[in-house]
Design a protein around this motif. Structure first.
Motif, PDB file in Angstrom:
ATOM      1  N   PHE A  98      32.101 -35.566 -47.242  1.00 51.46           N
ATOM      2  CA  PHE A  98      33.537 -35.580 -46.914  1.00 51.46           C
ATOM      3  C   PHE A  98      33.837 -35.065 -45.506  1.00 51.46           C
ATOM      4  CE2 PHE A  98      34.114 -35.010 -51.715  1.00 51.46           C
ATOM      5  CZ  PHE A  98      34.102 -36.379 -51.905  1.00 51.46           C
ATOM      6  N   VAL A  99      33.053 -34.098 -45.030  1.00 48.87           N
ATOM      7  CA  VAL A  99      33.375 -33.463 -43.752  1.00 48.87           C
ATOM      8  C   VAL A  99      32.258 -33.702 -42.744  1.00 48.87           C
ATOM      9  CG1 VAL A  99      33.841 -31.271 -42.600  1.00 48.87           C
ATOM     10  CG2 VAL A  99      34.796 -31.703 -44.867  1.00 48.87           C
ATOM     11  N   ALA A 100      32.590 -34.400 -41.655  1.00 48.96           N
ATOM     12  CA  ALA A 100      31.639 -34.603 -40.550  1.00 48.96           C
ATOM     13  C   ALA A 100      32.412 -34.337 -39.253  1.00 48.96           C
ATOM     14  CB  ALA A 100      31.015 -35.985 -40.619  1.00 48.96           C
ATOM     15  N   GLY A 101      32.921 -35.382 -38.605  1.00 48.25           N
ATOM     16  CA  GLY A 101      33.672 -35.203 -37.361  1.00 48.25           C
ATOM     17  C   GLY A 101      34.907 -34.330 -37.534  1.00 48.25           C
ATOM     18  N   PRO A 115      29.938 -26.896 -44.326  1.00 50.95           N
ATOM     19  CA  PRO A 115      31.289 -27.425 -44.069  1.00 50.95           C
ATOM     20  C   PRO A 115      32.009 -27.946 -45.312  1.00 50.95           C
ATOM     21  CG  PRO A 115      29.646 -28.978 -43.323  1.00 50.95           C
ATOM     22  CD  PRO A 115      28.891 -27.857 -43.947  1.00 50.95           C
ATOM     23  N   ALA A 116      32.154 -27.088 -46.318  1.00 51.84           N
ATOM     24  CA  ALA A 116      32.804 -27.523 -47.565  1.00 51.84           C
ATOM     25  C   ALA A 116      34.317 -27.331 -47.471  1.00 51.84           C
ATOM     26  CB  ALA A 116      32.224 -26.744 -48.742  1.00 51.84           C
ATOM     27  N   LEU A 117      34.926 -27.705 -46.334  1.00 57.91           N
ATOM     28  CA  LEU A 117      36.370 -27.476 -46.159  1.00 57.91           C
ATOM     29  C   LEU A 117      37.206 -28.310 -47.125  1.00 57.91           C
ATOM     30  CD1 LEU A 117      35.096 -27.325 -42.913  1.00 57.91           C
ATOM     31  CD2 LEU A 117      37.286 -26.189 -42.822  1.00 57.91           C
ATOM     32  N   ALA A 118      36.635 -29.413 -47.600  1.00 55.39           N
ATOM     33  CA  ALA A 118      37.337 -30.248 -48.592  1.00 55.39           C
ATOM     34  C   ALA A 118      36.420 -30.433 -49.796  1.00 55.39           C
ATOM     35  CB  ALA A 118      37.714 -31.587 -47.966  1.00 55.39           C
ATOM     36  N   GLY A 119      35.748 -29.369 -50.194  1.00 52.43           N
ATOM     37  CA  GLY A 119      34.754 -29.471 -51.257  1.00 52.43           C
ATOM     38  C   GLY A 119      33.490 -30.121 -50.715  1.00 52.43           C
ATOM     39  N   LEU A 120      32.536 -30.348 -51.600  1.00 48.09           N
ATOM     40  CA  LEU A 120      31.302 -31.020 -51.198  1.00 48.09           C
ATOM     41  C   LEU A 120      31.199 -32.345 -51.929  1.00 48.09           C
ATOM     42  CD1 LEU A 120      28.754 -28.038 -51.153  1.00 48.09           C
ATOM     43  CD2 LEU A 120      29.552 -29.350 -49.167  1.00 48.09           C
ATOM     44  N   TRP A 169      28.959 -33.206 -55.351  1.00 47.71           N
ATOM     45  CA  TRP A 169      30.238 -33.510 -56.017  1.00 47.71           C
ATOM     46  C   TRP A 169      30.868 -32.233 -56.558  1.00 47.71           C
ATOM     47  CZ3 TRP A 169      32.294 -38.070 -54.896  1.00 47.71           C
ATOM     48  CH2 TRP A 169      31.441 -39.100 -54.534  1.00 47.71           C
ATOM     49  N   ARG A 170      31.205 -31.315 -55.642  1.00 51.99           N
ATOM     50  CA  ARG A 170      31.831 -30.054 -56.053  1.00 51.99           C
ATOM     51  C   ARG A 170      33.158 -29.905 -55.307  1.00 51.99           C
ATOM     52  NH1 ARG A 170      27.888 -26.476 -58.118  1.00 51.99           N
ATOM     53  NH2 ARG A 170      29.492 -24.920 -58.037  1.00 51.99           N
ATOM     54  N   PRO A 171      34.229 -30.517 -55.874  1.00 55.48           N
ATOM     55  CA  PRO A 171      35.515 -30.508 -55.180  1.00 55.48           C
ATOM     56  C   PRO A 171      36.056 -29.103 -54.936  1.00 55.48           C
ATOM     57  CG  PRO A 171      35.744 -31.388 -57.417  1.00 55.48           C
ATOM     58  CD  PRO A 171      34.270 -31.254 -57.144  1.00 55.48           C
ATOM     59  N   GLU A 172      35.669 -28.140 -55.772  1.00 58.94           N
ATOM     60  CA  GLU A 172      36.235 -26.796 -55.665  1.00 58.94           C
ATOM     61  C   GLU A 172      35.461 -25.917 -54.681  1.00 58.94           C
ATOM     62  OE1 GLU A 172      34.312 -27.942 -57.951  1.00 58.94           O
ATOM     63  OE2 GLU A 172      32.772 -26.410 -58.163  1.00 58.94           O
ATOM     64  N   ALA A 173      34.303 -26.356 -54.210  1.00 55.75           N
ATOM     65  CA  ALA A 173      33.504 -25.541 -53.278  1.00 55.75           C
ATOM     66  C   ALA A 173      34.284 -25.323 -51.982  1.00 55.75           C
ATOM     67  CB  ALA A 173      32.187 -26.236 -52.983  1.00 55.75           C
ATOM     68  N   ARG A 174      34.077 -24.172 -51.341  1.00 60.15           N
ATOM     69  CA  ARG A 174      34.746 -23.898 -50.069  1.00 60.15           C
ATOM     70  C   ARG A 174      33.730 -23.500 -49.010  1.00 60.15           C
ATOM     71  NH1 ARG A 174      37.534 -26.888 -51.597  1.00 60.15           N
ATOM     72  NH2 ARG A 174      39.703 -26.750 -52.270  1.00 60.15           N
ATOM     73  N   ALA A 175      34.095 -23.718 -47.745  1.00 57.99           N
ATOM     74  CA  ALA A 175      33.156 -23.576 -46.622  1.00 57.99           C
ATOM     75  C   ALA A 175      32.763 -22.123 -46.376  1.00 57.99           C
ATOM     76  CB  ALA A 175      33.792 -24.157 -45.366  1.00 57.99           C
ATOM     77  N   ALA A 176      31.646 -21.950 -45.655  1.00 54.60           N
ATOM     78  CA  ALA A 176      31.187 -20.606 -45.310  1.00 54.60           C
ATOM     79  C   ALA A 176      30.445 -20.641 -43.979  1.00 54.60           C
ATOM     80  CB  ALA A 176      30.270 -20.071 -46.396  1.00 54.60           C
ATOM     81  N   ILE A 177      30.653 -19.589 -43.193  1.00 54.94           N
ATOM     82  CA  ILE A 177      29.824 -19.363 -42.003  1.00 54.94           C
ATOM     83  C   ILE A 177      29.030 -18.097 -42.295  1.00 54.94           C
ATOM     84  CG2 ILE A 177      29.772 -18.994 -39.503  1.00 54.94           C
ATOM     85  CD1 ILE A 177      32.532 -20.257 -39.309  1.00 54.94           C
TER      86      ILE A 177
END
Ligand code: ADP
Length: 486
Positions: free
Chosen positions: A299-302, A338-343, A348-356
């Motif tokens: 879901f998240v690239a550019g 980059p799980a800003l919109a899930g993975l 397939w984890r819509p609820e996951a959130r990003a981390a640095i």
């Protein structure tokens, strides 16, 4: 008849018309932005009539500059997939907003169907999962909540964006190509037809749906630009990009790095079955025969680079990311998931959130930016592992999309995947694929293989990283990913 090919590329954020010479040169482009409507959180809609008007205006402008409709051999259409349009056959007017592929309003409905054990049926027939991404649940929601659609009875027409555009261009032809149909979650992709059980499950009336046709052929003609022009090529954007990248034989794989990243691996004439949460989909249909592909969507690239630039202010431009990544010797132990919109795939984890993770006082913005670019190779590596486990190993990777203008990123992909990475000089592969299909459909080319000469020259990036460094970085990524998935 002229020999130019006119492509309409109806994308999510913009609509374009492009003119191609049969040799592959792109001679002209006209573009209009598409207005995004966000009526509530998680809801994304488009105005179908705006898409029609912009597409026609762009095509009209390009046709005029080409010297008139008589110079154009055929039209090819490619489009944002899964987005669904509702219109009246009688008036040709849209009856409701188009529900866009990103729209999540049907998450609860999909969850309920999953809980009642319907996912195996959906996956078995369509190759897809029970997710709001696909069109079927969007149609079910619209029929439930928008009475005007029910009241329309058999005046109602439903279709994806290419289907809507063909209806408008021809004044009444209601067809969809097999690649777009394969993204609705209503098609039996093995048999090549709408599936009775799925129409029942989602409550979609068969009379509202278009006829499923090939991706190339004499579908109809438009008289809207002066002389009649045949419409002879159609495919959803990712399938068109795979064709534009000449992924024509089993094992040929492309990855498009735009807003998100989409990998398609051609798997041949047999419908593939994924055991690793990849999607099975139709690569194309020609002469009634289907070729298949496995697909993995990230879901998240550019959009990650855009976020670093616009929201965190770590970059002044997307392209600055390349110089910053090169300015440090390594990632300094920093990883960005980059799980800003899930993975998406393969998690397939819509609820996951990003981390640095791994930050210290020694970390600077260059390390964070480098970690963001590195995340593209890690996510692709996870997909490569899933594809291999499903029997679709990659021999090399053909890349395109806005992000791969970044040479550092292209080289990092080659290094981390330990594969040759191939980047065509002309990176608008989606439009090119639609032009190739239109060329086949109007008889300019005898086959897709012949049309593939349009792709032109490519640049290669070869792996040059010591295996222990690759392993260390993959180990760091796995460690960073664990808490995000937990
Ligand atoms: P889409 O077709 O999904 O709209 P594009 O293929 O046009 O996307 O790619 C645009 C994306 O690529 C943007 O999100 C932007 O942040 C990213 N991008 C553009 N140039 C670079 C670059 N040089 N390095 C890294 N990312 C880039």
């Amino acid at each position: 008849m002229g020999d130019y090919l006119l492509v309409i590329d109806a994308g999510t954020t913009s609509t374009r018309a492009m003119l191609f010479a049969p040799g592959g040169a792109c001679l002209d482009t006209e573009q209009r932005d598409v207005v995004q409507h966000y009526p509530a959180p998680g809801l994304v809609e488009h105005d179908a009539e705006e898409i029609r008007d912009s597409s026609l205006a762009c095509a009209r402008a390009v046709a005029a500059r080409a010297g008139g409709a008589g110079r154009i051999a055929a039209i090819g259409i490619t489009n944002q997939r899964e987005t669904i349009v509702f219109w009246s056959r009688r008036t040709g007017r849209a009856l409701a907003p188009a529900i866009v592929w990103q729209d999540r309003r049907t998450a609860d409905m999909c969850g309920a169907w999953k809980a009642t054990g319907h996912e195996p049926l959906v996956q078995g027939r369509t190759g897809l999962l029970l997710d709001p991404y696909f069109s079927a649940s969007k149609i079910a929601w619209a029929l439930e909540h928008w009475p005007e659609l029910r009241e329309a009875g058999d005046d109602l027409a439903v279709g994806t964006v290419e289907s809507w555009l063909v209806y408008c261009l021809t004044g009444g032809l209601h067809i969809t190509d097999a690649t777009n149909a394969s993204r609705t979650a209503l098609m039996d992709i093995g048999a090549g037809r709408w599936d009775h059980d799925l129409l029942g499950l989602f409550g979609v009336p068969a009379y509202a749906l278009p006829e499923i046709v090939d991706c190339a052929g004499a579908f109809g003609e438009t008289r809207l630009f002066g002389a009649p022009i045949p419409i002879s090529g159609m495919a959803g954007d990712q399938q068109a990009a795979a064709i534009g990248q000449a992924c024509l034989a089993p094992g040929d794989t492309k990855a498009t790095y735009g807003t998100g990243a989409f990998v398609l691996a051609h798997t041949g004439a047999q419908k593939p079955i994924s055991h690793h949460r990849l999607l099975s989909t139709i690569a194309w249909q020609l002469g009634g025969r289907r070729a298949y592909a496995l697909e993995g969507s990230v879901f998240v690239a550019g959009s990650l680079i855009k976020w670093l630039r616009d929201d965190l202010g770590l970059l002044t431009s997307a392209s600055e990311s390349e110089a910053l990544a090169r300015s440090v010797a390594d990632n300094g132990g920093v990883y960005l998931v980059p799980a800003l919109a899930g993975l998406g795939a393969p998690h397939w984890r819509p609820e996951a959130r990003a981390a640095i993770s791994g930050l210290s006082f020694a970390s600077g913005r260059a390390h964070i930016v480098r970690a963001a670019l590195e995340a593209m190779a890690y996510q692709t590596h996870d997909l490569m592992t899933a594809f291999a486990a499903d029997g679709a190993g990659w021999e090399r990777l053909k890349v395109d999309g806005g992000m791969v203008a970044n040479d550092w990123l292209a080289q990092d992909l080659a290094d981390m995947l330990d594969l040759d990475v191939e980047r065509p000089h002309f990176v608008e592969t989606t439009a090119l694929g639609a032009a190739m299909l239109a060329g086949v459909g109007c008889g300019l080319f005898a086959s897709l293989e012949e049309a593939a000469a349009m792709r032109g020259a490519v640049e290669r990036f070869e792996p040059a990283m010591p295996p222990d460094l690759r392993q260390a970085r993959l180990g760091g990524w796995a460690k960073a990913l664990r808490p995000v998935l937990a």
